[in-house]
Scaffold this motif. Sequence first.
Motif, PDB file in Angstrom:
ATOM      1  N   VAL A   1       0.724  -1.222   0.032  1.00 54.54           N
ATOM      2  CA  VAL A   1      -0.424  -0.029  -0.032  1.00 54.54           C
ATOM      3  C   VAL A   1       0.870   1.536   0.080  1.00 54.54           C
ATOM      4  O   VAL A   1       1.105   2.364  -0.925  1.00 54.54           O
ATOM      5  CB  VAL A   1      -0.686   0.150   0.918  1.00 54.54           C
ATOM      6  CG1 VAL A   1      -1.947   1.430   1.068  1.00 54.54           C
ATOM      7  CG2 VAL A   1      -1.705  -1.161   0.707  1.00 54.54           C
ATOM      8  N   ILE A   2       1.938   0.855   0.762  1.00 55.30           N
ATOM      9  CA  ILE A   2       3.152   2.007   1.230  1.00 55.30           C
ATOM     10  C   ILE A   2       3.308   2.491  -0.197  1.00 55.30           C
ATOM     11  O   ILE A   2       4.221   3.842  -0.548  1.00 55.30           O
ATOM     12  CB  ILE A   2       3.375   3.010   2.159  1.00 55.30           C
ATOM     13  CG1 ILE A   2       2.651   2.405   3.450  1.00 55.30           C
ATOM     14  CG2 ILE A   2       4.726   3.617   1.899  1.00 55.30           C
ATOM     15  CD1 ILE A   2       2.804   2.081   5.090  1.00 55.30           C
TER      16      ILE A   2
ATOM     17  N   GLU B   1      -9.501  -2.533  11.272  1.00 54.82           N
ATOM     18  CA  GLU B   1     -11.113  -2.146  11.187  1.00 54.82           C
ATOM     19  C   GLU B   1     -11.369  -3.336   9.668  1.00 54.82           C
ATOM     20  O   GLU B   1     -12.839  -3.872  10.637  1.00 54.82           O
ATOM     21  CB  GLU B   1     -11.510  -0.884   9.941  1.00 54.82           C
ATOM     22  CG  GLU B   1     -12.692  -0.517   9.920  1.00 54.82           C
ATOM     23  CD  GLU B   1     -13.180  -0.353  11.380  1.00 54.82           C
ATOM     24  OE1 GLU B   1     -15.117  -0.686  12.163  1.00 54.82           O
ATOM     25  OE2 GLU B   1     -12.404  -0.354  12.630  1.00 54.82           O
ATOM     26  N   PHE B   2     -11.134  -3.790   9.178  1.00 51.91           N
ATOM     27  CA  PHE B   2     -11.284  -4.429   7.264  1.00 51.91           C
ATOM     28  C   PHE B   2     -10.636  -6.391   7.949  1.00 51.91           C
ATOM     29  O   PHE B   2     -11.419  -6.996   6.754  1.00 51.91           O
ATOM     30  CB  PHE B   2     -11.473  -3.635   6.581  1.00 51.91           C
ATOM     31  CG  PHE B   2     -12.212  -2.604   6.445  1.00 51.91           C
ATOM     32  CD1 PHE B   2     -13.500  -3.043   6.690  1.00 51.91           C
ATOM     33  CD2 PHE B   2     -11.596  -1.113   6.958  1.00 51.91           C
ATOM     34  CE1 PHE B   2     -14.339  -1.414   6.585  1.00 51.91           C
ATOM     35  CE2 PHE B   2     -12.539  -0.054   6.800  1.00 51.91           C
ATOM     36  CZ  PHE B   2     -13.494  -0.308   6.851  1.00 51.91           C
ATOM     37  N   GLY B   3      -8.910  -5.602   8.311  1.00 50.40           N
ATOM     38  CA  GLY B   3      -8.698  -6.890   7.998  1.00 50.40           C
ATOM     39  C   GLY B   3      -8.949  -8.154   7.753  1.00 50.40           C
ATOM     40  O   GLY B   3      -8.853  -9.152   7.485  1.00 50.40           O
ATOM     41  N   GLU B   4      -9.813  -9.291   8.895  1.00 46.18           N
ATOM     42  CA  GLU B   4     -10.123 -10.384   8.981  1.00 46.18           C
ATOM     43  C   GLU B   4     -11.627  -9.919   8.690  1.00 46.18           C
ATOM     44  O   GLU B   4     -11.581 -11.233   7.857  1.00 46.18           O
ATOM     45  CB  GLU B   4     -10.005 -10.885  10.806  1.00 46.18           C
ATOM     46  CG  GLU B   4      -9.404 -10.720  11.209  1.00 46.18           C
ATOM     47  CD  GLU B   4      -7.854 -11.618  10.690  1.00 46.18           C
ATOM     48  OE1 GLU B   4      -8.352 -12.771  10.774  1.00 46.18           O
ATOM     49  OE2 GLU B   4      -7.020 -11.429  11.098  1.00 46.18           O
ATOM     50  N   ASP B   5     -12.517  -9.568   8.979  1.00 43.92           N
ATOM     51  CA  ASP B   5     -13.691  -9.399   7.943  1.00 43.92           C
ATOM     52  C   ASP B   5     -12.987  -9.375   6.122  1.00 43.92           C
ATOM     53  O   ASP B   5     -14.223 -10.138   5.128  1.00 43.92           O
ATOM     54  CB  ASP B   5     -13.980  -8.343   8.206  1.00 43.92           C
ATOM     55  CG  ASP B   5     -15.328  -8.138   9.609  1.00 43.92           C
ATOM     56  OD1 ASP B   5     -14.680  -9.349  10.195  1.00 43.92           O
ATOM     57  OD2 ASP B   5     -15.547  -7.493   9.900  1.00 43.92           O
ATOM     58  N   ALA B   6     -12.464  -8.329   5.642  1.00 45.26           N
ATOM     59  CA  ALA B   6     -12.719  -8.666   4.451  1.00 45.26           C
ATOM     60  C   ALA B   6     -11.662  -9.683   3.652  1.00 45.26           C
ATOM     61  O   ALA B   6     -12.441 -10.142   2.001  1.00 45.26           O
ATOM     62  CB  ALA B   6     -11.489  -7.549   4.008  1.00 45.26           C
TER      63      ALA B   6
ATOM     64  N   ASP C   1      -0.127   4.313  10.429  1.00 44.35           N
ATOM     65  CA  ASP C   1      -1.326   4.430  10.821  1.00 44.35           C
ATOM     66  C   ASP C   1      -2.731   4.036  10.657  1.00 44.35           C
ATOM     67  O   ASP C   1      -3.015   3.619  10.718  1.00 44.35           O
ATOM     68  CB  ASP C   1      -1.439   6.155  12.089  1.00 44.35           C
ATOM     69  CG  ASP C   1      -2.066   6.790  12.743  1.00 44.35           C
ATOM     70  OD1 ASP C   1      -2.440   5.163  13.924  1.00 44.35           O
ATOM     71  OD2 ASP C   1      -2.916   6.810  12.513  1.00 44.35           O
ATOM     72  N   LEU C   2      -2.738   4.481   9.167  1.00 46.02           N
ATOM     73  CA  LEU C   2      -3.901   4.996   8.324  1.00 46.02           C
ATOM     74  C   LEU C   2      -4.141   2.643   7.970  1.00 46.02           C
ATOM     75  O   LEU C   2      -5.011   2.586   8.503  1.00 46.02           O
ATOM     76  CB  LEU C   2      -3.080   5.427   6.981  1.00 46.02           C
ATOM     77  CG  LEU C   2      -4.992   5.623   6.320  1.00 46.02           C
ATOM     78  CD1 LEU C   2      -5.992   6.105   7.369  1.00 46.02           C
ATOM     79  CD2 LEU C   2      -4.865   5.854   4.937  1.00 46.02           C
ATOM     80  N   VAL C   3      -3.243   2.514   7.910  1.00 46.20           N
ATOM     81  CA  VAL C   3      -2.853   1.160   7.397  1.00 46.20           C
ATOM     82  C   VAL C   3      -2.638   0.315   8.331  1.00 46.20           C
ATOM     83  O   VAL C   3      -3.730  -0.639   7.882  1.00 46.20           O
ATOM     84  CB  VAL C   3      -0.771   0.681   6.406  1.00 46.20           C
ATOM     85  CG1 VAL C   3      -1.991  -1.193   6.377  1.00 46.20           C
ATOM     86  CG2 VAL C   3      -1.151   1.509   4.970  1.00 46.20           C
TER      87      VAL C   3
END
Length: 85
Positions: A17-18, A72-77, A64-66
């Motif tokens: 991402v970065i 927030e979404f890691g496991e659910d995604a 920090d954003l990553v």
Amino acid sequence: MRIPFASEKHANIAKQVIDVDRELQPEVVKRTLAVEGNELVATFTTLTVRLARLTSNAFLENVDLVVRTIGEFGEDAERVPSSTR
């Protein structure tokens, strides 16, 4: 700079991402990113201490954003919704 993550997978996601965002002043700021185990390793080369501070701050804001997004979404995604099975 070494940033620990919960897993090597998360560290690789952060790197990918970065890495997309190039430095705004590539002629005066060089950045390399690598993953070693569960750590994201960032190395910066700058011409001035001020640029080092600004570059480090911007990098840490991205990290920090990553981290918050993965939290927030890691496991659910990664889960397949039960309605599509």
